[in-house]
Enzyme design. Structure first.
Site, short mmCIF file in Angstrom:
data_model
loop_
_atom_site.label_atom_id
_atom_site.label_comp_id
_atom_site.label_asym_id
_atom_site.label_seq_id
_atom_site.Cartn_x
_atom_site.Cartn_y
_atom_site.Cartn_z
N LYS A 88 70.29 5.94 44.14
CA LYS A 88 71.03 4.75 44.58
C LYS A 88 70.21 3.49 44.39
O LYS A 88 68.99 3.50 44.56
CB LYS A 88 71.30 4.85 46.07
CG LYS A 88 72.55 5.54 46.38
CD LYS A 88 73.10 5.02 47.69
CE LYS A 88 74.24 5.91 48.06
NZ LYS A 88 73.75 7.23 48.38
N VAL B 278 67.71 16.97 50.76
CA VAL B 278 67.42 17.57 49.46
C VAL B 278 66.12 18.39 49.53
O VAL B 278 66.06 19.53 49.05
CB VAL B 278 67.33 16.48 48.36
CG1 VAL B 278 66.73 17.03 47.07
CG2 VAL B 278 68.71 15.89 48.11
N ASP C 105 57.18 4.00 52.04
CA ASP C 105 58.36 4.80 52.35
C ASP C 105 58.87 5.43 51.06
O ASP C 105 59.58 4.81 50.26
CB ASP C 105 59.44 3.91 53.00
CG ASP C 105 60.60 4.75 53.55
OD1 ASP C 105 60.66 5.96 53.24
OD2 ASP C 105 61.42 4.20 54.29
N LYS D 156 68.44 15.39 61.15
CA LYS D 156 68.21 15.25 59.70
C LYS D 156 66.90 15.98 59.39
O LYS D 156 65.84 15.58 59.87
CB LYS D 156 68.15 13.77 59.34
CG LYS D 156 67.91 13.51 57.87
CD LYS D 156 67.95 12.02 57.56
CE LYS D 156 67.42 11.75 56.17
NZ LYS D 156 67.34 10.33 55.86
N SER E 191 60.60 9.04 49.74
CA SER E 191 61.26 10.25 50.23
C SER E 191 60.49 11.51 49.86
O SER E 191 60.00 11.65 48.73
CB SER E 191 62.67 10.34 49.64
OG SER E 191 63.26 11.57 50.02
N SER E 192 60.43 12.44 50.83
CA SER E 192 59.79 13.73 50.52
C SER E 192 60.63 14.54 49.52
O SER E 192 60.16 15.56 49.01
CB SER E 192 59.55 14.53 51.79
OG SER E 192 60.77 14.86 52.42
N ASP E 193 61.84 14.08 49.22
CA ASP E 193 62.59 14.74 48.13
C ASP E 193 61.76 14.75 46.84
O ASP E 193 61.80 15.71 46.06
CB ASP E 193 63.90 13.99 47.83
CG ASP E 193 64.92 14.08 48.95
OD1 ASP E 193 64.70 14.85 49.90
OD2 ASP E 193 65.95 13.37 48.85
N GLU F 169 73.73 20.88 49.90
CA GLU F 169 72.97 20.42 51.08
C GLU F 169 73.91 20.05 52.23
O GLU F 169 75.13 19.95 52.06
CB GLU F 169 72.10 19.22 50.72
CG GLU F 169 72.87 17.99 50.33
CD GLU F 169 72.16 16.70 50.70
OE1 GLU F 169 71.78 16.53 51.87
OE2 GLU F 169 72.01 15.84 49.79
O1 LIG Z 1 73.41 9.01 48.62
C1 LIG Z 1 72.75 9.67 49.39
N1 LIG Z 1 71.41 9.70 49.25
C2 LIG Z 1 70.65 10.45 50.06
C3 LIG Z 1 71.21 11.16 51.07
C4 LIG Z 1 70.41 12.04 51.97
O2 LIG Z 1 69.22 11.38 52.35
C5 LIG Z 1 68.10 12.21 52.04
C6 LIG Z 1 66.87 11.39 51.77
O3 LIG Z 1 66.48 10.80 52.96
P1 LIG Z 1 65.08 10.02 53.05
O4 LIG Z 1 65.26 8.80 52.19
O5 LIG Z 1 64.91 9.70 54.50
O6 LIG Z 1 64.03 10.95 52.50
C7 LIG Z 1 68.55 13.00 50.84
O7 LIG Z 1 67.77 14.16 50.66
C8 LIG Z 1 69.98 13.31 51.21
O8 LIG Z 1 70.03 14.41 52.08
C9 LIG Z 1 72.63 11.12 51.24
O9 LIG Z 1 73.21 11.74 52.13
N2 LIG Z 1 73.35 10.37 50.37
#
Ligand SMILES: O=c1[nH]cc([C@@H]2O[C@H](COP(=O)(O)O)[C@@H](O)[C@H]2O)c(=O)[nH]1
Length: 341
Positions: free
Chosen positions: A192, A139, A171, A119, A173-175, A57
């Site tokens: 994390k 992701v 909140d 992003k 993540s769409s992951d 990614e």
């Molecule tokens: O330790 C990390 N976690 C997550 C990310 C990034 O943050 C995104 C998730 O963001 P959000 O929580 O806004 O969906 C992940 O897909 C990844 O690209 C990162 O760089 N490093």
């Protein structure tokens, strides 16, 4: 992941009949003409031959780490993937064009752009394309684009998840929803502890995502090997992971796989050091009203400052370890798939 087998075959057929291996090429699953994707000759060639490929990614480059460590890490990850026998395919959107496999110059452009690149989660891909913008894929977006061309293995650091207090803020993540809808295996160091790990695991179950921890019973927490949460399953080796992916393909499952690889012990951060930095960063995020997709980059960089750079060093070490494991999985998977042809 059945589509990944189909897509490899369709890509093979199309390339054999029409596309030169040395040019940027158009490809896609289900025989679609995906003229909107630019693929590097290396990735295109590997897809043609059924050789192992590992997607990487780009948000991790632009938003996850500062320059120049991000550029160095991006290059090193590609070297590690190659040394372990697979072809790296870093994915990003450049001037509105989704690219699978970047040149060193393109990697550097992205690394220098940092958070000036958008992003890009999967829902944002169309916006970035339409605006001819530069997009660093998260992701979710990387999974989507990888699956479109038939890449089944994707290496990252950590995935997004359910944020702490997500039960109130929604909140999430769409992951996680992309993992529920896209048949790609994501190799990460878990989730994390800036996130709510138990709720994230619950949500992954709801999304029908196959989740397994690598050589451990416990789900890892990115900077640390343990999280206090039991993993739903355990896998013992790259071959074992490849068999899970292969079985998923044969089952024609439409959802993804999450393989959680613990950070190597020698690089694991002190849990209490990280936890207190996370608590402080979360407090600051609340005070500054940082929410939505700005929250993860803010927390990452603040935790890094508060730990005097220790978290960045751990981050780099674990992504490299994931790249090595992911490449070995891709090699095993390619061998299994070759036997089946
Ligand atoms: O330790 C990390 N976690 C997550 C990310 C990034 O943050 C995104 C998730 O963001 P959000 O929580 O806004 O969906 C992940 O897909 C990844 O690209 C990162 O760089 N490093």
């Amino acid at each position: 992941m059945a589509s990944s087998v189909n897509s490899r075959l369709s890509i093979l057929t199309r390339h054999l009949t029409s596309v030169s291996a040395t040019s940027s090429s158009k490809a896609g699953s289900h025989g679609q003409n995906l003229g909107w994707i630019k693929m590097s000759p290396e990735v295109s060639g590997a897809l043609k031959c059924g050789s192992p490929i590992v997607a990487l990614e780009s948000t991790i480059i632009s938003h996850g780490m500062p320059y120049p460590q991000n550029f160095e890490t991006a290059k090193e990850l590609e070297v590690i993937v190659k040394e372990n026998g697979a072809v790296p395919a870093t994915i990003a959107i450049l001037d509105g064009v989704p690219c699978i496999g970047l040149t060193t110059e393109e990697l550097e452009t992205l690394a220098r752009l940092g958070s000036k690149a958008r992003k890009t989660a999967s829902r944002d891909i169309a916006i970035v394309m339409a605006g001819r913008e530069n997009g660093a894929t998260t992701v979710s977006a990387t999974m989507y684009l990888a699956s479109k061309v038939g890449i089944s293995v994707f290496v990252t650091g950590g995935i997004g998840g359910v944020h702490r207090h997500g039960e109130n803020t929604m909140d999430i993540s769409s992951d996680l929803t992309e993992l529920g809808n896209t048949p790609v295996a994501v190799i990460s160091a878990g989730i994390k502890s800036i996130l709510d790990i138990p709720r994230t695991l619950e949500y992954l179950e709801t999304q029908r995502v196959t989740v397994a921890a690598y050589k451990t019973d416990e789900f890892p927490a990115f900077f640390t090997q343990t999280s206090g949460c039991k993993a739903p399953a355990r896998v013992e080796s790259p071959e074992h992971c490849a068999r899970v992916i292969d079985a998923t393909i044969r089952l024609e499952r439409k959802s993804g796989i999450l393989i959680a690889v613990p950070i190597p012990r020698e690089h694991a951060a002190s849990g209490s050091l990280i936890e207190s930095a996370i608590q402080q960063a979360l407090q600051e995020a609340r005070e500054k009203k940082i929410i939505g997709n700005a929250e993860t980059p803010f927390l990452l960089s603040r935790v890094n400052e508060l730990t005097g750079g220790a978290s960045l060093a751990s981050n780099i070490a674990l992504v490299k370890n994931n790249a090595s494991v992911g490449a070995k999985i891709a090699v095993s998977l390619a061998q299994l798939q070759k036997h089946r042809r």
